[in-house]
Design a protein around this motif. Structure first.
Motif: not given
Length: 179
Positions: A95-110, A120-126
């Motif tokens: 849960l901690i690992t998933a929460s950190v990844a989710t939080t990083l994605i929210f930060k990157l998304y905004s 973001k474009g690179f990750l979407v392609k991957l």
């Protein structure tokens, strides 16, 4: 954020419940970007009477972010309901690992910087996910792309380029025989 409010009287059809009808207020909220484009619109019915309507709309905005975060943690990303850990410690670690990844994605998304948009474009392609032309980047696609990227980094840290090219040759000959 634009906010308006009015008092609402609720009337119950049942005589027994008529006196139990709460006093409420209707709070309307409109969130726009700098150009005036509508980003969100909320119609809220609240029984909180001693707090400013703007504060109530802000609470809902935070609530919506929390709901989006949980959606990514559960059905749109990490599939929390399908985890098979059996001890509290292993669930907590995941849960901690998933929460950190989710939080990083929210930060990157905004983030709207050029470097962030390129990543973001690179990750979407991957990710291999299809996205709408009107919404080319989604949080689930970023999360899926991040997972592939981290795996790719692990492979590059573990194997030399010669070993990777040797694996490519093995894969090419194996798949050529299979067809």
């Amino acid at each position: 954020m634009f906010v308006g409010e009015t008092t609402v009287e609720l009337h119950r059809k049942s005589e027994k419940l008529a006196s139990a009808a709460p006093t409420c207020r209707f709070v309307m909220s409109l969130v726009t970007d700098d150009e005036g484009k509508e980003l969100a619109r909320w119609y809220l019915l609240s029984n909180v009477l001693d707090v400013d309507a703007t504060e109530i709309a802000t609470w809902y905005c935070h609530r919506w972010n929390i709901e989006s975060w949980f959606k990514l943690l559960k059905s749109d990303g990490h599939q929390l309901e399908k985890w098979q850990q059996t001890t509290a410690e292993s669930i907590l670690k995941r849960l901690i690992t998933a929460s950190v990844a989710t939080t990083l994605i929210f930060k990157l998304y905004s983030d709207s910087l050029d470097e962030a948009n390129e990543f973001k474009g690179f990750l979407v392609k991957l990710s291999g996910r299809l996205t709408k032309r009107t919404k080319p980047v989604t949080q689930p696609s970023l999360l899926a792309g991040l997972w592939v990227f981290l795996q790719m980094c692990e492979v590059l840290d573990t194997y030399t380029m010669d070993e990777i090219n040797a694996m490519r040759q093995i894969a090419s000959s194996f798949f050529a025989q299979s067809v």
